[in-house]
Structures are given as C-alpha cells and as structure tokens.
Design a protein around this motif. Structure first.
Motif, PDB file in Angstrom:
ATOM      1  N   ALA A   1     -59.241 -20.442 -52.936  1.00 41.21           N
ATOM      2  CA  ALA A   1     -58.110 -20.312 -51.819  1.00 41.21           C
ATOM      3  C   ALA A   1     -57.204 -21.700 -52.001  1.00 41.21           C
ATOM      4  N   GLY A   2     -58.024 -22.854 -52.237  1.00 44.52           N
ATOM      5  CA  GLY A   2     -57.127 -23.876 -52.216  1.00 44.52           C
ATOM      6  C   GLY A   2     -56.517 -23.871 -53.393  1.00 44.52           C
ATOM      7  N   ALA A   3     -56.768 -23.500 -54.489  1.00 39.89           N
ATOM      8  CA  ALA A   3     -55.876 -23.286 -55.902  1.00 39.89           C
ATOM      9  C   ALA A   3     -54.875 -22.328 -55.564  1.00 39.89           C
ATOM     10  N   GLY A   4     -54.929 -21.243 -55.011  1.00 38.76           N
ATOM     11  CA  GLY A   4     -54.155 -20.326 -54.732  1.00 38.76           C
ATOM     12  C   GLY A   4     -53.033 -20.872 -53.847  1.00 38.76           C
ATOM     13  N   VAL A   5     -53.362 -21.647 -52.763  1.00 41.23           N
ATOM     14  CA  VAL A   5     -52.311 -22.342 -51.993  1.00 41.23           C
ATOM     15  C   VAL A   5     -51.472 -23.382 -52.585  1.00 41.23           C
ATOM     16  N   ALA A   6     -52.280 -24.051 -53.645  1.00 38.95           N
ATOM     17  CA  ALA A   6     -51.606 -25.271 -54.498  1.00 38.95           C
ATOM     18  C   ALA A   6     -50.451 -24.567 -55.135  1.00 38.95           C
ATOM     19  N   VAL A   7     -50.801 -23.493 -55.891  1.00 41.02           N
ATOM     20  CA  VAL A   7     -49.936 -22.856 -56.961  1.00 41.02           C
ATOM     21  C   VAL A   7     -48.735 -22.124 -56.047  1.00 41.02           C
ATOM     22  N   VAL A   8     -48.875 -21.604 -54.982  1.00 41.19           N
ATOM     23  CA  VAL A   8     -47.907 -21.076 -54.267  1.00 41.19           C
ATOM     24  C   VAL A   8     -46.910 -22.172 -53.644  1.00 41.19           C
ATOM     25  N   CYS A   9     -47.532 -23.324 -53.386  1.00 39.04           N
ATOM     26  CA  CYS A   9     -46.683 -24.279 -52.726  1.00 39.04           C
ATOM     27  C   CYS A   9     -45.806 -24.942 -54.090  1.00 39.04           C
ATOM     28  N   ALA A  10     -46.443 -25.066 -55.427  1.00 38.34           N
ATOM     29  CA  ALA A  10     -45.669 -25.468 -56.557  1.00 38.34           C
ATOM     30  C   ALA A  10     -44.512 -24.425 -56.868  1.00 38.34           C
ATOM     31  N   ILE A  11     -44.885 -23.169 -56.819  1.00 37.07           N
ATOM     32  CA  ILE A  11     -43.888 -22.224 -56.981  1.00 37.07           C
ATOM     33  C   ILE A  11     -42.710 -22.351 -56.213  1.00 37.07           C
ATOM     34  N   ALA A  12     -43.204 -22.442 -54.847  1.00 35.55           N
ATOM     35  CA  ALA A  12     -41.899 -22.578 -54.023  1.00 35.55           C
ATOM     36  C   ALA A  12     -41.040 -23.865 -54.014  1.00 35.55           C
ATOM     37  N   ILE A  13     -41.680 -24.850 -54.138  1.00 35.58           N
ATOM     38  CA  ILE A  13     -40.891 -26.094 -54.520  1.00 35.58           C
ATOM     39  C   ILE A  13     -40.322 -25.818 -56.018  1.00 35.58           C
ATOM     40  N   SER A  14     -40.633 -25.241 -57.037  1.00 40.69           N
ATOM     41  CA  SER A  14     -39.886 -24.909 -58.239  1.00 40.69           C
ATOM     42  C   SER A  14     -38.719 -24.114 -58.064  1.00 40.69           C
ATOM     43  N   VAL A  15     -38.977 -23.116 -57.123  1.00 36.69           N
ATOM     44  CA  VAL A  15     -37.757 -22.040 -57.120  1.00 36.69           C
ATOM     45  C   VAL A  15     -36.754 -23.101 -56.351  1.00 36.69           C
ATOM     46  N   TRP A  16     -37.036 -23.916 -55.160  1.00 33.52           N
ATOM     47  CA  TRP A  16     -36.102 -24.698 -54.554  1.00 33.52           C
ATOM     48  C   TRP A  16     -35.543 -25.607 -55.327  1.00 33.52           C
ATOM     49  N   ARG A  17     -35.998 -26.049 -56.233  1.00 31.80           N
ATOM     50  CA  ARG A  17     -35.433 -27.306 -57.046  1.00 31.80           C
ATOM     51  C   ARG A  17     -34.610 -26.607 -57.945  1.00 31.80           C
ATOM     52  N   LEU A  18     -34.921 -25.385 -58.580  1.00 29.66           N
ATOM     53  CA  LEU A  18     -33.957 -24.531 -59.608  1.00 29.66           C
ATOM     54  C   LEU A  18     -32.800 -24.292 -58.996  1.00 29.66           C
ATOM     55  N   ARG A  19     -32.632 -23.754 -57.612  1.00 25.46           N
ATOM     56  CA  ARG A  19     -31.750 -23.270 -56.834  1.00 25.46           C
ATOM     57  C   ARG A  19     -30.725 -24.446 -56.544  1.00 25.46           C
ATOM     58  N   ARG A  20     -31.202 -25.670 -56.562  1.00 26.60           N
ATOM     59  CA  ARG A  20     -30.508 -26.663 -56.279  1.00 26.60           C
ATOM     60  C   ARG A  20     -29.938 -27.455 -57.391  1.00 26.60           C
ATOM     61  N   GLY A  21     -30.184 -26.687 -58.787  1.00 27.65           N
ATOM     62  CA  GLY A  21     -29.768 -27.092 -59.890  1.00 27.65           C
ATOM     63  C   GLY A  21     -30.483 -28.144 -60.650  1.00 27.65           C
ATOM     64  N   GLU A  22     -31.787 -28.392 -60.305  1.00 32.35           N
ATOM     65  CA  GLU A  22     -32.513 -29.092 -60.907  1.00 32.35           C
ATOM     66  C   GLU A  22     -32.589 -28.709 -62.543  1.00 32.35           C
ATOM     67  N   LYS A  23     -32.904 -29.950 -63.454  1.00 30.35           N
ATOM     68  CA  LYS A  23     -33.431 -29.580 -64.842  1.00 30.35           C
ATOM     69  C   LYS A  23     -34.612 -28.355 -64.915  1.00 30.35           C
ATOM     70  N   PRO A  24     -34.526 -27.431 -65.566  1.00 29.86           N
ATOM     71  CA  PRO A  24     -35.557 -26.432 -65.733  1.00 29.86           C
ATOM     72  C   PRO A  24     -36.810 -27.215 -66.305  1.00 29.86           C
ATOM     73  N   ARG A  25     -36.448 -28.124 -67.243  1.00 32.04           N
ATOM     74  CA  ARG A  25     -37.815 -28.586 -67.986  1.00 32.04           C
ATOM     75  C   ARG A  25     -38.738 -29.581 -67.157  1.00 32.04           C
ATOM     76  N   ALA A  26     -37.928 -30.229 -66.163  1.00 30.01           N
ATOM     77  CA  ALA A  26     -38.597 -31.062 -65.302  1.00 30.01           C
ATOM     78  C   ALA A  26     -39.340 -30.229 -64.245  1.00 30.01           C
ATOM     79  N   VAL A  27     -38.901 -29.281 -63.697  1.00 27.64           N
ATOM     80  CA  VAL A  27     -39.337 -28.401 -62.696  1.00 27.64           C
ATOM     81  C   VAL A  27     -40.467 -27.508 -63.415  1.00 27.64           C
ATOM     82  N   LEU A  28     -40.342 -27.158 -64.438  1.00 30.24           N
ATOM     83  CA  LEU A  28     -41.551 -26.462 -65.311  1.00 30.24           C
ATOM     84  C   LEU A  28     -42.841 -27.407 -65.416  1.00 30.24           C
ATOM     85  N   ILE A  29     -42.499 -28.753 -66.106  1.00 36.68           N
ATOM     86  CA  ILE A  29     -43.519 -29.614 -65.971  1.00 36.68           C
ATOM     87  C   ILE A  29     -44.387 -29.747 -64.789  1.00 36.68           C
TER      88      ILE A  29
END
Length: 236
Positions: free
Chosen positions: A40-68
């Motif tokens: 459960a903890g791992a699932g929530v952490a990954v969901v949070c990370a995915i949500a942050i990544s999507v938000w950052r990409l939509r704001r024009g962040e560099k994909p490489r930094a987001v994916l790292i």
C-alpha cells in the motif's frame, strides 16, 4: 559585490524540494493506513510520483529530470517490496546523501567545487569562474556548507534507519529537505559574500588577474526565471 542576485534567487530549489518529499509522505501514509502494508505504501508513493511527473511535464519541465525523479521513487518502492522492510524505501536516499557528501568534498579538494560548477552553468560561464582566484576560493569555502548539509542528513537518517523507524524517517525526510536546502543556500551565500573582496564585481563577472573583467551579454541583466535552476540535494 555589485549585482543583486543571490544563490537563493539563482538556485531556486523550493518547488523541487517540496515535490521530492511528497512520495515519501505518501509511502508512510499508505503504509500506516493499510496496517503497515508495504504494498500500500509503495502504491501511494508511486501514484504521488506519477502525479508530480505529469504536473511537471504539463508545466514544461525537462522530461529527463522528471523521469529521473519518477524512476528514483519506483526503485525505492521496489527495494522495500523486495526486502520486505518498509524502512528500505529510504535506502536510496541514504546512499545518495552519502555519495553527494563524498562528491562535494572531493570536488573541493581537487579545486573544482561543485557549487561553482552549478552556478557557472546557470550563468552560462562554463569554467571561466575558475580563472578568478577570489571566486574559486569563495566557491570552495561555500561548498563545505553543502557537505555539512549531507552529513547532517546522514547523522539523522542512519540511526532512524537502523532502528526501523519508518514514521520518523518520513518526518525527517520532510524536515531535512526544503528547510535544510533553504538554510544551506542562505549560509553558503553568506560565506561567498564574506569571503569575496569588497571591490569584486560579483558572481556574474569573473575577474582574471591581469585582464579586464569579462562581461557577457547575459550578465547585464538580473537572473530571469528561465536562467534559474532547481536544486534538490538528494535523490527522490
């Protein structure tokens, strides 16, 4: 120094530092809510990370930094699932802080302080700052503040990790991310200002002995948001 910019302005790491803590908070929250279930903890952490990544990409962040950042959270979750120890979610963070402390210390010893490399890259100076003895010395002294930052983290995290204190690790992760980064930026900027000569033209104008101060086109303006970078001193 004559120009108004400071390290906190040039190295704007607040948003990235806050984002880096959210997956860890999510892991601890999910782990507790599901009766200390690592899945459960791992699932929530990954969901949070995915949500942050999507938000950052939509704001024009560099994909490489987001994916790292996303990869770091996924690997941390996989390690905890593989070992069956919730505290191992923070193992990558421990290792990254130890590696960072060593890298910063070595960079100072070999006279290529990482703080100078980072600021020089932001200002488009490449390695011109190294030809300025005053800047080289100040960057070296200020870089020790960053080494201390990582040592402080290790001093707090290691006992908690050894004791298996998952909740305390999550709290420490939050407390020692953005607040410590902000303090580190402020103190290292103070060190630079105190150690540079009073007549030094500043970070944007490396001064080489025997030659006039080199002023690049971008040095005539204050740092803009596009020139700034985000600093997160440890991995997600």
């Amino acid at each position: 120094m004559t120009q108004p910019e400071s390290l906190p302005q040039l190295l704007n790491g607040r948003r990235a530092a806050v984002d880096a803590t959210l997956p860890a908070v999510g892991f601890v929250a999910g782990w507790l809510a599901a009766g200390q279930s690592i899945w459960a903890g791992a699932g929530v952490a990954v969901v949070c990370a995915i949500a942050i990544s999507v938000w950052r990409l939509r704001r024009g962040e560099k994909p490489r930094a987001v994916l790292i950042g996303l990869l770091g959270v996924c690997v941390a979750a996989l390690i905890a699932l593989r070992t069956g120890r919730a505290e191992d979610f923070f193992l990558i963070q421990l290792l990254s802080n130890a590696a960072s402390a060593l890298a910063w210390a070595v960079s100072i010893v070999i006279r290529w302080p990482l703080l100078g490399l980072i600021v020089g890259a932001v200002l488009g100076q490449r390695a011109r700052w190294r030809r300025d003895p005053a800047l080289l010395r100040s960057y070296g002294l200020a870089s020790w503040v960053w080494v201390l930052q990582y040592v402080v983290r290790l001093a707090v995290f290691l006992p908690l990790y050894a004791a298996g204190q998952v909740v305390a690790l999550g709290v420490a992760r939050v407390a020692l991310t953005w607040p410590l980064v902000a303090a580190c930026l402020a103190v290292s900027w103070w060190v630079i200002r105190r150690t540079l000569p009073a007549d030094h033209p500043g970070l944007r104008h490396p001064r080489t002995p025997g030659r006039p101060t080199e002023v690049t086109p971008d040095a005539r303006n204050d740092a803009t948001p596009d020139q700034r970078t985000e600093v997160v001193p440890d991995g997600q």
